[in-house]
Design an enzyme around this catalytic site. Structure first.
Site, PDB file in Angstrom:
ATOM      1  CG  HIS A  27     -14.893  18.021  23.233  1.00 52.38           C
ATOM      2  ND1 HIS A  27     -15.921  18.797  22.758  1.00 52.38           N
ATOM      3  CD2 HIS A  27     -15.040  18.007  24.583  1.00 52.38           C
ATOM      4  CE1 HIS A  27     -16.662  19.234  23.761  1.00 52.38           C
ATOM      5  NE2 HIS A  27     -16.148  18.777  24.885  1.00 52.38           N
ATOM      6  CE  LYS A  51     -23.889  20.134  30.013  1.00 47.06           C
ATOM      7  NZ  LYS A  51     -22.533  20.332  29.586  1.00 47.06           N
ATOM      8  NE  ARG A 100     -13.071  22.870  30.136  1.00 43.41           N
ATOM      9  CZ  ARG A 100     -14.373  22.894  29.885  1.00 43.41           C
ATOM     10  NH1 ARG A 100     -14.811  23.630  28.903  1.00 43.41           N
ATOM     11  NH2 ARG A 100     -15.222  22.216  30.597  1.00 43.41           N
ATOM     12  CB  SER A 138     -19.974  22.837  24.082  1.00 37.96           C
ATOM     13  OG  SER A 138     -19.132  21.750  23.778  1.00 37.96           O
TER      14      SER A 138
HETATM   15  P1  ADP Z   1     -19.966  17.585  30.022  1.00 37.34           P
HETATM   16  O1  ADP Z   1     -21.273  18.012  29.437  1.00 37.34           O
HETATM   17  O2  ADP Z   1     -19.960  16.254  30.682  1.00 37.34           O
HETATM   18  O3  ADP Z   1     -19.226  18.661  30.806  1.00 37.34           O
HETATM   19  P2  ADP Z   1     -18.522  18.142  27.625  1.00 37.34           P
HETATM   20  O4  ADP Z   1     -19.045  17.596  26.377  1.00 37.34           O
HETATM   21  O5  ADP Z   1     -18.599  19.606  27.836  1.00 37.34           O
HETATM   22  O6  ADP Z   1     -19.085  17.285  28.809  1.00 37.34           O
HETATM   23  O7  ADP Z   1     -17.007  17.696  27.759  1.00 37.34           O
HETATM   24  C1  ADP Z   1     -16.649  16.350  27.815  1.00 37.34           C
HETATM   25  C2  ADP Z   1     -15.307  16.255  28.483  1.00 37.34           C
HETATM   26  O8  ADP Z   1     -14.379  17.048  27.776  1.00 37.34           O
HETATM   27  C3  ADP Z   1     -15.265  16.762  29.923  1.00 37.34           C
HETATM   28  O9  ADP Z   1     -14.379  15.952  30.645  1.00 37.34           O
HETATM   29  C4  ADP Z   1     -14.713  18.139  29.784  1.00 37.34           C
HETATM   30  O10 ADP Z   1     -14.024  18.543  30.958  1.00 37.34           O
HETATM   31  C5  ADP Z   1     -13.745  17.943  28.638  1.00 37.34           C
HETATM   32  N1  ADP Z   1     -13.463  19.194  27.964  1.00 37.34           N
HETATM   33  C6  ADP Z   1     -14.320  20.158  27.607  1.00 37.34           C
HETATM   34  N2  ADP Z   1     -13.692  21.186  27.027  1.00 37.34           N
HETATM   35  C7  ADP Z   1     -12.365  20.886  27.024  1.00 37.34           C
HETATM   36  C8  ADP Z   1     -11.173  21.558  26.576  1.00 37.34           C
HETATM   37  N3  ADP Z   1     -11.215  22.767  26.042  1.00 37.34           N
HETATM   38  N4  ADP Z   1      -9.989  20.910  26.745  1.00 37.34           N
HETATM   39  C9  ADP Z   1      -9.950  19.694  27.313  1.00 37.34           C
HETATM   40  N5  ADP Z   1     -11.020  19.014  27.762  1.00 37.34           N
HETATM   41  C10 ADP Z   1     -12.217  19.597  27.620  1.00 37.34           C
END
Ligand code: ADP
Length: 170
Positions: A27, A51, A100, A138
């Site tokens: 992120h 979630k 990703r 996460s």
């Molecule tokens: P959500 O709960 O909406 O999936 P996240 O907090 O997991 O959101 O992630 C927010 C954004 O960051 C999403 O667009 C997700 O695809 C992106 N993201 C998560 N992990 C990575 C990563 N390792 N590299 C790049 N982008 C990521």
């Protein structure tokens, strides 16, 4: 991470929405790169994702704030409405998402089209993950931390501390 001063001097605003439960280095990398393109980046922490959360909204915001403190054109905020509605109220020109592997694509494509259906004026912009962060999520990081595995290389130091505290208290 570099770039204490933002490179972007334009008036464009990006909203980067997500659960950030918790924020990790994948992120942070997306945020840094967005901050180089946009005059202002709002990291929007979704208040009630569908979630199970480890961190409260306040904790997630605090961890985002600590992770982005080095960039003067980045701020954190929470929201509970539809993302496009929140983006409109904040005057955002674009919604940023990180991509990703191909597995992210289907969902992100559908989400982007739905957001465009709701509001034509806000562009969806995708930043490809950096190779070294492609395996980060996460969910996986929480699982590692829950088993006491080291996560210091995967998350900002404040997040590693917060994960350790959660484990000790559980
Ligand atoms: P959500 O709960 O909406 O999936 P996240 O907090 O997991 O959101 O992630 C927010 C954004 O960051 C999403 O667009 C997700 O695809 C992106 N993201 C998560 N992990 C990575 C990563 N390792 N590299 C790049 N982008 C990521």
């Amino acid at each position: 991470m570099s770039n204490v001063h933002p490179k972007a001097q334009n008036a464009l605003v990006a909203l980067y929405p997500g659960s950030f439960d918790p924020i990790h280095n994948g992120h942070v990398d997306i945020i840094r790169r967005a901050a180089d393109l946009f005059g202002r980046v709002i990291v929007a922490v979704y208040d009630r994702p569908d979630k199970r959360l480890l961190f409260s909204t306040e904790e997630r915001i605090e961890l985002v704030e600590a992770a982005v403190a080095q960039w003067t054109n980045v701020e954190a905020a929470s929201y509970a409405s539809l993302t496009v509605e929140y983006a409109t109220t904040r005057g955002a020109n674009a919604i940023i998402r990180g991509l990703r592997a191909t597995s992210d694509f289907d969902f992100e494509f559908q989400l982007a089209l739905m957001n465009r259906h709701l509001n034509h004026d806000i562009e969806a912009l995708f930043l490809m993950t950096s190779l070294e962060h492609a395996h980060l999520s996460s969910t996986l990081i929480k699982e590692l931390a829950n088993h006491g595995a080291p996560v210091e290389d995967l998350v900002p130091s404040r997040v590693a501390d917060a994960l350790r505290l959660k484990r000790e208290r559980s």
